[in-house]
Structure formats: C-alpha cells, structure tokens
Design a protein around this motif. Sequence first.
Motif: not given
Length: 327
Positions: A136-141, A214-223, A249-255
């Motif tokens: 999900s990240l942009a390409a590095s330099w 993209i971000a996984k849900p949490g206390p301050t971010l609803s599904k 890194d993408l896996n860490a951003k999934l529910d």
Amino acid sequence: MAEQGAGKQEQTLEEIELTVNQIQDGKVQQQTPVKSNDNFEGNPRKPAIVTFHDMGLNHKTCFDGYFKFPESEVLLENFCIYHIDAPGQEENADVLSDTLRRFIGFGVGVGGNILLRFALKHKAMVLGLILVNTVSLAASWGEWGQQKLTGWYLSRSGVTNYVLKHLEWYYFGQQNPEDNIDQLNYLRSCLIKSKPGNLAKYMNSYHNRTAINIAKPGPTLSKSSPVVLSCPVLLMVGSESPIIDQVIDLNAKLDPTQSTFMKLEECGGLLLDEKTGAVSTGVLLFLQGQGYVVHKKVKAFSSITPIAETEERKQAIQQGPSDEVPV
C-alpha cells in the motif's frame, strides 16, 4: 518522489484502473463483444472472482497454470472467474460484457494494488480480496530510480539483459533464479513476447503510484471509516520476496478480525507457480470461511507440489527464451 510524478501518475493510473472502474452501477459497461472463453471461465451462475495480474504478465501467464492445478479446479465449479488485463498487456482480450454486481478480487502485485484501491472506493461491491505480494506504500526513491532506468531500457532497446535482471529480482528476490530454472525460463519467455513500450508504461504507472490511505479500525477509528477496508482479506507473500517488509506493513493496516496473513517459506514473488499447492489450500480455506466452496474437502498439500503445465508452458520451459536478448 510522489510530487515528482504526481501529475503524470494520476493520468496514467486512471488508464490502468479504467478496466476495473468500468464495473459501475452494478454492471460492466460493454464496449465490444467478448471473445469466447478468453476472459472468463467457470460457472456463470455462481459468485464472481475478478483477477488482476502483475507486471510483465497478463491474465493467462499469471493465472492460467494456477486455475489448471487439480486442486484449484473446484473454484471453476463454484465460481465464475473474470480475468482483467491492464491496457496494452492483454492477448487480444476485449472488455467483459457480463453483469457483475459483487465480486471477490484476486490480485497479484500490481493487480493487487489496483484491486485494493477499488475495494476502498467501492466497498459494497467487493465481497473479499485475495492479495499476493501486494503493498500500500508509495515507491521508495530506490525503487523509483531503478524502475526509471528499467523503463528507459524497455522504451529504447526492448527487453535487454538489464530489464530481465531487474524483473528477475522483482520476482525471485533473495533466491538464486537459477535454482528455479523452469520458472525462470517461463518468465523470460513471457517477457520477451511482451510489447516493451506497453510494459514500460505499465511499470511507470505502478512505480509512480501514490500511497493508499488505509488503516485498521481502533478506539478512534470506526469500521465504517472510508480508510478502513471492510471486506475479508487473504494476504500472501513469499519469505524471499524483495517486498516482504512492505507487505507486512500492509498487513498491519488491515482489520485483524477480517484478515488472514500467509508467509510461504522458500519462495519469492511467483507464489502461484512456486507454491501452487499451498496457495490453493489457503485460498480454498479462506473462501470456505466466507461460506463458499463447501462441496469439496480440502486436503493438506506439500508446498512443493508441482504446478500443472499447459502445452505452451511446457514448450517455454523446455526451450527457454527463443530470442536473443540485447545487453
């Protein structure tokens, strides 16, 4: 880097996403008659799976062997498989004419990135995602600069040894490509048959990509947040893949309640070829967990089960690249 290619990236990426975005208002907008069996297979009365391929390949070279693998044939009985090719990468394929209201996406590399973007924009349409080597990240330099040079060679000299080495690194990562001589010969054969100018544009579009918000849900971010992916996801990566850290890194951003992560040992980026049995098992179990493919019991497979080979694939493996490759 994102600022460097921002204007060009938006225009080019829209062209690549156009085929997926034709699925609007519950249907694929028909432009030309579909060629018989070129773009879809399976049972047309069953739920849909939409595939999107990686760079240097098209739907046939990326997915054909996988869906001909004996343990994957159950998918053809329980789903209708729609294959999408990026503009300029297809083998005389036309736009699909069948109605698609909801589907499961199956994307590899670049194709996974495109389907992930689509799923965040059209949540009601995507029932689930099967993603292979997707980031999900942009390409590095470093990645951006390497690709620029590769694209330069492709545009001016075609598929040179430099281009082959770059794409071999992309697909084999830390592995020695010569240890997978069958896959190496087949990959080289596919690349040599590709249209260099089209491949260069496809690669440029991907490496000029923006990061996916993209971000996984949490206390301050609803599904229900626009940046939370609501559908179930199976994310797979090879342990020797050069982009394994970005995939993690993408896996860490999934529910975590909606996602499954698989790291397959001793393979790089060609998971569908190198670990066909393990991928097939993972896909079937994932789909069974969503209530699909309940008519066949899934067996445990060795991760080194050989892939089913088409006649074209056998010839490519036996002969290796038939054309002389310039330096």
